[in-house]
Write an enzyme that holds these catalytic residues in place. Structure first.
Site, PDB file in Angstrom:
ATOM      1  N   ARG A  77       0.858  -1.186   0.000  1.00 26.12           N
ATOM      2  CA  ARG A  77       0.000   0.000   0.000  1.00 26.12           C
ATOM      3  C   ARG A  77       0.893   1.235   0.000  1.00 26.12           C
ATOM      4  NH1 ARG A  77      -2.857  -0.600   4.893  1.00 26.12           N
ATOM      5  NH2 ARG A  77      -4.276  -2.010   3.795  1.00 26.12           N
ATOM      6  N   ARG A 147      -1.194   6.085   9.743  1.00 25.13           N
ATOM      7  CA  ARG A 147      -1.207   5.595   8.360  1.00 25.13           C
ATOM      8  C   ARG A 147      -1.490   6.726   7.364  1.00 25.13           C
ATOM      9  NH1 ARG A 147      -3.724  -0.515   8.698  1.00 25.13           N
ATOM     10  NH2 ARG A 147      -2.354  -1.265  10.377  1.00 25.13           N
ATOM     11  N   LYS A 209      -2.879   0.423  15.144  1.00 24.34           N
ATOM     12  CA  LYS A 209      -2.921   1.317  13.987  1.00 24.34           C
ATOM     13  C   LYS A 209      -3.651   2.606  14.336  1.00 24.34           C
ATOM     14  CE  LYS A 209      -6.980  -1.090  12.115  1.00 24.34           C
ATOM     15  NZ  LYS A 209      -7.490  -1.906  11.004  1.00 24.34           N
ATOM     16  N   LYS A 211      -5.362   6.237  12.407  1.00 20.37           N
ATOM     17  CA  LYS A 211      -5.788   6.805  11.129  1.00 20.37           C
ATOM     18  C   LYS A 211      -6.189   8.268  11.304  1.00 20.37           C
ATOM     19  CE  LYS A 211      -7.369   2.324   9.409  1.00 20.37           C
ATOM     20  NZ  LYS A 211      -8.522   1.520   8.916  1.00 20.37           N
ATOM     21  N   CYS A 429     -14.645  -3.895   0.433  1.00 22.53           N
ATOM     22  CA  CYS A 429     -13.210  -4.118   0.621  1.00 22.53           C
ATOM     23  C   CYS A 429     -12.738  -5.198  -0.342  1.00 22.53           C
ATOM     24  CB  CYS A 429     -12.929  -4.529   2.065  1.00 22.53           C
ATOM     25  SG  CYS A 429     -13.559  -6.166   2.499  1.00 22.53           S
ATOM     26  N   CYS A 435      -7.065 -11.454   0.880  1.00 23.89           N
ATOM     27  CA  CYS A 435      -6.976 -11.035   2.281  1.00 23.89           C
ATOM     28  C   CYS A 435      -7.041 -12.245   3.201  1.00 23.89           C
ATOM     29  CB  CYS A 435      -8.096 -10.064   2.624  1.00 23.89           C
ATOM     30  SG  CYS A 435      -8.050  -9.541   4.360  1.00 23.89           S
ATOM     31  N   CYS A 474     -15.026  -9.138   6.530  1.00 24.71           N
ATOM     32  CA  CYS A 474     -14.798  -9.510   7.921  1.00 24.71           C
ATOM     33  C   CYS A 474     -15.133  -8.292   8.771  1.00 24.71           C
ATOM     34  CB  CYS A 474     -13.348  -9.965   8.125  1.00 24.71           C
ATOM     35  SG  CYS A 474     -12.143  -8.618   8.277  1.00 24.71           S
ATOM     36  N   CYS A 478     -12.604  -2.436   6.816  1.00 20.19           N
ATOM     37  CA  CYS A 478     -11.961  -1.780   5.667  1.00 20.19           C
ATOM     38  C   CYS A 478     -12.966  -1.224   4.664  1.00 20.19           C
ATOM     39  CB  CYS A 478     -11.008  -2.757   4.976  1.00 20.19           C
ATOM     40  SG  CYS A 478      -9.635  -3.297   6.026  1.00 20.19           S
TER      41      CYS A 478
END
Length: 565
Positions: A77, A147, A209, A211, A429, A435, A474, A478
């Protein structure tokens, strides 16, 4: 302000702490040709360099029968603050995808950047060096760091957009890891005999993470409530003067674990521009020091706010930044979709927004999208802007060049006049086959699901209407299904949890309506509900607002307390 200091730290904390500032043994691992994957801790550490190890799950069982390991490869990414990329860069990534990835595609993502899928181990270093050559990198686009920073795409107020975009870049650079690991491993950078220091992220980086977005009302195209930190642009007389700061949003959860839930961000207040970086750093360092490092399922900023209290967290941010938040300035979100077709900016340049279903740029029979983008890049004098809705903007087109750009877009299927409002307001996603977390289809299911939804709308006399519809394979969020009017969250092969009741502006979380149901059951439920909507709705009432008003589902008022009620 730790959670439970006596608790054992998660193994990810050991990995980060022993990594020598994210180096691990990645450089040595690259030389191991006995496996196509990465060994030990390096499996996790490559994420901080912008990559995830994956394999093609469609052929995993067949390879096992042949006594072969899974077809290990990486997804990369790119770091692309605000989603802006120039034609030279586009042509470079186009060529690499065609020549060196298993799938040949460029995937536009909900994080306003692009991904390569299916890059084999011998090609990884070449990929990073190609990006570096054209001024790009993938530093900190995954892992426990801040990110890719999002920014509202192509608003009418383009002067404000330029100013907001500049701040998105500054925030991204300020919060980047300072370790030289990326340059040393991938770019053959010289090893410097000095001690690495991470003044913002710390030697063990963040608990989870993180964002960040910059958003320009009235468009909420970056979905602020999906993010840890958001700067809502406040303009006066056509100039950016500051930001309202929203903290603690996030959509991920874990099936069966009620200690996890989606959460909206809290509004901390207004700051003038000169405090932006100090506040960004203060929010990040507070989360760094106070976040849960024992249970990664409860390690995001949203859980820290719930545990310590919003006002306590806010006061600590003020202390660290040396500021006090003022009362929030008034703003309103009126939509979050992209504006398709041509839009003229205040500078007289034109911007063409193209709908890219699922963000997958590839040549299809009768629709050579990837070839078309490359043809446009060869003649385009402006830039490209990737949107957080997986679409592509050909930006900065002079009036005399409009006809040529539009002709190329139409010839290659990039610009079509018959795309429904429903289709452009649907998103998924990546999910299967690449994935490793995917439980159900998303990207491959979406086109057919939208077709069925279009048919239901037409059946009930609502063909010109739309529902914000999102599918995620899931519960990790995303596809941002937890901000949709109808959100599907993968539970197993062909099975989803059906969530209803988000709003069109992205300011309300939907509630689960049915659990673990099939694609056929989902459409049957929607058939009934859309029929009721057509008959009983108030004038211009959206589907999400209707199911709340009519009592189909209760609104999620406080996601931490009543999401599961």
């Amino acid at each position: 302000m730790s959670d439970k200091p006596e608790q054992k730290l998660s193994d990810n904390e050991r990995i980060k702490g022993q990594s020598n500032f994210l180096r691990g043994t990645i450089a040595e691992d690259l030389k191991d040709d006995l496996t196509g994957g990465f060994n030990g801790d390096n499996f996790q550490l490559i994420r901080f360099h912008g990559m995830y190890q994956q394999d093609d799950r469609d052929i995993r069982a067949e390879r096992a029968k042949q006594k072969l390991e899974p077809l290990h490869n990486v997804m990369l990414r790119c770091r692309l603050p605000g989603g802006i990329i120039n034609p030279e860069q586009w042509l470079a990534i186009d060529a690499f995808a065609a020549e060196h990835s298993l799938y040949g595609s460029i995937r536009l993502t909900t994080r306003q950047t692009f991904q390569f899928h299916g890059v084999l181990k011998p090609k990884i270093k070449m990929m990073h060096q190609m990006l570096n050559k054209v001024g790009l990198d993938s530093i900190a686009t995954a892992g426990d760091v801040n990110r890719n920073v999002l920014c509202t795409s192509n608003p009418v107020e383009s002067q404000v957009h330029q100013q907001a975009y500049d701040w998105a870049v500054k925030i991204s650079e300020h919060l980047l890891p300072k370790t030289r690991a990326y340059a040393e491993i991938w770019l053959d950078g010289e090893k410097v005999e000095s001690t690495d220091v991470e003044p913002v992220l710390g030697s063990n980086y963040l608990p989870r993470k993180f964002k960040t977005t910059v958003v320009i009302p009235p468009q909420n195209d970056v979905d602020v409530h999906a993010n840890d930190l958001n700067f809502v642009a406040i303009a006066e007389d056509g100039q950016l003067v500051g930001f309202n700061v929203l903290v603690g949003g996030g959509l991920a959860m874990t099936h069966g674990d009620k200690s996890t839930y989606p959460r909206k961000a809290d509004d901390f207040g207004f700051i003038p521009l000169e405090h932006t970086l100090a506040v960004a750093e203060a929010v990040v360092t507070t989360q760094r020091d106070w976040g849960n490092r024992s249970n990664r399922k409860n390690a995001k900023t949203k859980y820290t706010l719930e545990r310590v209290g919003v006002e306590t967290f806010k006061a600590e941010v003020e202390k660290r930044a040396g500021i006090q938040f003022a009362a929030s300035r008034a703003y309103e979100f009126t939509g979050r979709g992209d504006r398709f077709g041509w839009v003229e900016g205040v500078d007289g340049k034109h911007h063409l927004t193209l709908f890219i279903e699922n963000g997958r740029i590839l040549d299809y029979p009768g629709k050579p999208l990837k070839t078309g983008c490359a043809e446009i890049a060869r003649v385009h004098k402006g830039d490209f802007r990737l949107t957080a809705n997986q679409n592509l903007i050909i930006a900065g087109v002079a009036s005399e060049d409009k006809a040529g750009i539009e002709r190329l877009a139409r010839e290659h299927g990039l610009l079509q006049d018959n795309v429904s409002s429903q289709r452009v307001n649907s998103m998924a996603c990546v999910s299967l086959p690449t994935c490793p977390l995917a439980m159900a289809e998303a990207e491959r299911y979406l086109p057919d699901a939208v077709t069925e939804l279009e048919q239901l709308l037409d059946k009930h006399g609502l063909a010109e209407e739309h529902i914000i519809f999102r599918v995620t394979g899931c519960p990790n969020g995303c596809g941002r299904a937890m901000l949709a009017e109808v959100g599907l969250v993968g539970k197993g092969p062909g099975k989803y949890n059906l969530h209803l009741g988000g709003d069109r502006n992205g300011t309300r979380i939907p509630r689960m309506y049915r659990e673990n149901i099939s694609e056929q059951e989902i459409m049957a439920e929607l058939d009934t509900l859309i029929g009721r909507w057509a008959e009983q709705r108030h004038q211009q009432e959206s589907f999400g607002d209707f199911v709340i008003r009519s009592g189909v589902v209760k609104p999620v008022v406080n996601s931490a307390k009543d999401f599961y009620d």
